[in-house]
Write a protein that holds these residues in place. Structure first.
Motif, PDB file in Angstrom:
ATOM      1  N   VAL A 176       0.860  -1.175   0.000  1.00 49.93           N
ATOM      2  CA  VAL A 176       0.000   0.000   0.000  1.00 49.93           C
ATOM      3  C   VAL A 176       0.898   1.228   0.000  1.00 49.93           C
ATOM      4  CG1 VAL A 176      -1.964  -1.109   1.125  1.00 49.93           C
ATOM      5  CG2 VAL A 176      -0.216   0.000   2.525  1.00 49.93           C
ATOM      6  N   LEU A 177       0.348   2.324  -0.442  1.00 48.95           N
ATOM      7  CA  LEU A 177       1.106   3.565  -0.535  1.00 48.95           C
ATOM      8  C   LEU A 177       0.679   4.513   0.574  1.00 48.95           C
ATOM      9  CD1 LEU A 177       3.223   4.844  -2.406  1.00 48.95           C
ATOM     10  CD2 LEU A 177       1.331   6.013  -3.538  1.00 48.95           C
ATOM     11  N   VAL A 178       1.672   5.042   1.275  1.00 49.31           N
ATOM     12  CA  VAL A 178       1.424   5.944   2.391  1.00 49.31           C
ATOM     13  C   VAL A 178       2.303   7.180   2.219  1.00 49.31           C
ATOM     14  CG1 VAL A 178       1.538   6.175   4.905  1.00 49.31           C
ATOM     15  CG2 VAL A 178       0.949   3.969   3.883  1.00 49.31           C
ATOM     16  N   ALA A 179       1.738   8.342   2.447  1.00 51.62           N
ATOM     17  CA  ALA A 179       2.513   9.585   2.370  1.00 51.62           C
ATOM     18  C   ALA A 179       3.342   9.752   3.630  1.00 51.62           C
ATOM     19  CB  ALA A 179       1.583  10.781   2.186  1.00 51.62           C
ATOM     20  N   THR A 180       4.537  10.272   3.465  1.00 55.37           N
ATOM     21  CA  THR A 180       5.368  10.639   4.606  1.00 55.37           C
ATOM     22  C   THR A 180       4.900  12.003   5.111  1.00 55.37           C
ATOM     23  OG1 THR A 180       6.971  11.783   3.214  1.00 55.37           O
ATOM     24  CG2 THR A 180       7.350   9.405   3.614  1.00 55.37           C
ATOM     25  N   ASP A 181       5.463  12.435   6.227  1.00 56.54           N
ATOM     26  CA  ASP A 181       5.123  13.780   6.718  1.00 56.54           C
ATOM     27  C   ASP A 181       5.496  14.841   5.681  1.00 56.54           C
ATOM     28  OD1 ASP A 181       4.112  12.755   9.081  1.00 56.54           O
ATOM     29  OD2 ASP A 181       5.964  13.101  10.223  1.00 56.54           O
ATOM     30  N   ALA A 182       6.656  14.665   5.049  1.00 51.52           N
ATOM     31  CA  ALA A 182       7.067  15.615   4.006  1.00 51.52           C
ATOM     32  C   ALA A 182       6.099  15.566   2.827  1.00 51.52           C
ATOM     33  CB  ALA A 182       8.492  15.299   3.539  1.00 51.52           C
ATOM     34  N   GLY A 183       5.615  14.385   2.506  1.00 54.61           N
ATOM     35  CA  GLY A 183       4.645  14.237   1.417  1.00 54.61           C
ATOM     36  C   GLY A 183       3.337  14.930   1.730  1.00 54.61           C
ATOM     37  N   ARG A 184       2.881  14.800   2.965  1.00 52.35           N
ATOM     38  CA  ARG A 184       1.628  15.469   3.369  1.00 52.35           C
ATOM     39  C   ARG A 184       1.781  16.991   3.306  1.00 52.35           C
ATOM     40  NH1 ARG A 184      -1.560  11.585   5.510  1.00 52.35           N
ATOM     41  NH2 ARG A 184      -0.480   9.765   6.311  1.00 52.35           N
ATOM     42  N   GLU A 185       2.925  17.485   3.745  1.00 48.52           N
ATOM     43  CA  GLU A 185       3.171  18.932   3.713  1.00 48.52           C
ATOM     44  C   GLU A 185       3.209  19.438   2.272  1.00 48.52           C
ATOM     45  OE1 GLU A 185       6.696  19.720   6.010  1.00 48.52           O
ATOM     46  OE2 GLU A 185       5.823  18.784   7.804  1.00 48.52           O
ATOM     47  N   LEU A 186       3.919  18.708   1.412  1.00 48.15           N
ATOM     48  CA  LEU A 186       3.986  19.120   0.011  1.00 48.15           C
ATOM     49  C   LEU A 186       2.613  19.038  -0.640  1.00 48.15           C
ATOM     50  CD1 LEU A 186       5.640  20.041  -2.428  1.00 48.15           C
ATOM     51  CD2 LEU A 186       5.951  17.620  -2.981  1.00 48.15           C
ATOM     52  N   PHE A 187       1.875  17.987  -0.346  1.00 46.42           N
ATOM     53  CA  PHE A 187       0.532  17.865  -0.916  1.00 46.42           C
ATOM     54  C   PHE A 187      -0.331  19.056  -0.518  1.00 46.42           C
ATOM     55  CE2 PHE A 187      -3.914  16.655  -0.143  1.00 46.42           C
ATOM     56  CZ  PHE A 187      -4.320  16.613  -1.470  1.00 46.42           C
ATOM     57  N   ALA A 188      -0.290  19.466   0.745  1.00 47.42           N
ATOM     58  CA  ALA A 188      -1.116  20.596   1.203  1.00 47.42           C
ATOM     59  C   ALA A 188      -0.778  21.862   0.421  1.00 47.42           C
ATOM     60  CB  ALA A 188      -0.920  20.813   2.698  1.00 47.42           C
ATOM     61  N   ARG A 189       0.505  22.117   0.210  1.00 45.62           N
ATOM     62  CA  ARG A 189       0.901  23.312  -0.553  1.00 45.62           C
ATOM     63  C   ARG A 189       0.482  23.184  -2.017  1.00 45.62           C
ATOM     64  NH1 ARG A 189       5.634  22.264   2.177  1.00 45.62           N
ATOM     65  NH2 ARG A 189       6.772  21.780   0.247  1.00 45.62           N
ATOM     66  N   ALA A 190       0.708  22.014  -2.581  1.00 47.54           N
ATOM     67  CA  ALA A 190       0.355  21.798  -3.990  1.00 47.54           C
ATOM     68  C   ALA A 190      -1.157  21.883  -4.191  1.00 47.54           C
ATOM     69  CB  ALA A 190       0.877  20.435  -4.451  1.00 47.54           C
ATOM     70  N   GLN A 191      -1.913  21.359  -3.234  1.00 53.16           N
ATOM     71  CA  GLN A 191      -3.374  21.405  -3.331  1.00 53.16           C
ATOM     72  C   GLN A 191      -3.863  22.845  -3.353  1.00 53.16           C
ATOM     73  OE1 GLN A 191      -5.597  19.877   0.052  1.00 53.16           O
ATOM     74  NE2 GLN A 191      -7.144  19.045  -1.326  1.00 53.16           N
ATOM     75  N   ASP A 192      -3.267  23.707  -2.553  1.00 53.80           N
ATOM     76  CA  ASP A 192      -3.631  25.127  -2.571  1.00 53.80           C
ATOM     77  C   ASP A 192      -3.367  25.731  -3.952  1.00 53.80           C
ATOM     78  OD1 ASP A 192      -4.431  25.077   0.085  1.00 53.80           O
ATOM     79  OD2 ASP A 192      -2.533  25.891   0.845  1.00 53.80           O
ATOM     80  N   SER A 193      -2.239  25.384  -4.552  1.00 57.19           N
ATOM     81  CA  SER A 193      -1.902  25.892  -5.881  1.00 57.19           C
ATOM     82  C   SER A 193      -2.894  25.401  -6.928  1.00 57.19           C
ATOM     83  CB  SER A 193      -0.486  25.458  -6.276  1.00 57.19           C
ATOM     84  OG  SER A 193       0.466  26.018  -5.418  1.00 57.19           O
TER      85      SER A 193
END
Length: 155
Positions: free
Chosen positions: A107-124
């Motif tokens: 299964v695929l799981v986001a790391t803490d860094a992945g979650r942070e990047l996703f949040a910024r990218a999602q805003d963009s």
């Protein structure tokens, strides 16, 4: 307006009024191409493209998808999904973990860094999404999203 600009404008208008411009498949494909171009431009500052963003979004959403589920859901070849995951894993944004329900699968799981990047990218992506539909009201946007879900998930 120069004669070249006038011809381009007239040609674009003529094409916009063509029989193809009334074809639902064409309209969906063209809208998709425009949306992808805008999303990819917004995601570039995060080192992502629409496909890698999609994989990261699903990993960050805690749904713990398998690679097979990602391939089916995103309508990609499994080898494309492997390459996308490898790229995100090399950046320490996602991890493959053994599926507790099936040891043969990951299964695929986001790391803490992945979650942070996703949040910024999602805003963009959200900012671009709203900007790319300036003629669409918020109510029409919701209706369009509902209609697209019906088309994307017919069952």
């Amino acid at each position: 307006m120069s004669p070249v600009d006038r011809t381009r404008s007239t040609g674009r208008d003529r094409l916009r009024d063509s029989v193809l411009a009334g074809d639902l498949s064409f309209l969906l494909a063209r809208a998709n191409a425009l949306a992808l171009a805008a999303a990819n431009a917004a995601l570039a500052e995060h080192g992502l493209k629409a496909r890698s963003y999609s994989v990261l979004a699903l990993a960050a959403d805690d749904v713990r998808p398998t690679q097979r589920e990602l391939a089916e859901f995103l309508r990609l070849d499994p080898s494309q999904v492997v390459a996308l995951i490898d790229g995100l894993a090399q950046r320490a944004l996602v991890e493959r973990r053994a599926d507790p329900a099936d040891r043969r699968a990951n299964v695929l799981v986001a790391t803490d860094a992945g979650r942070e990047l996703f949040a910024r990218a999602q805003d963009s992506v959200r900012a671009v999404g709203l900007g790319s539909l300036p003629a669409v009201t918020p109510r029409e946007h919701e209706r369009l999203a509902r209609l697209l879900r019906l088309l994307a998930f017919p069952d």
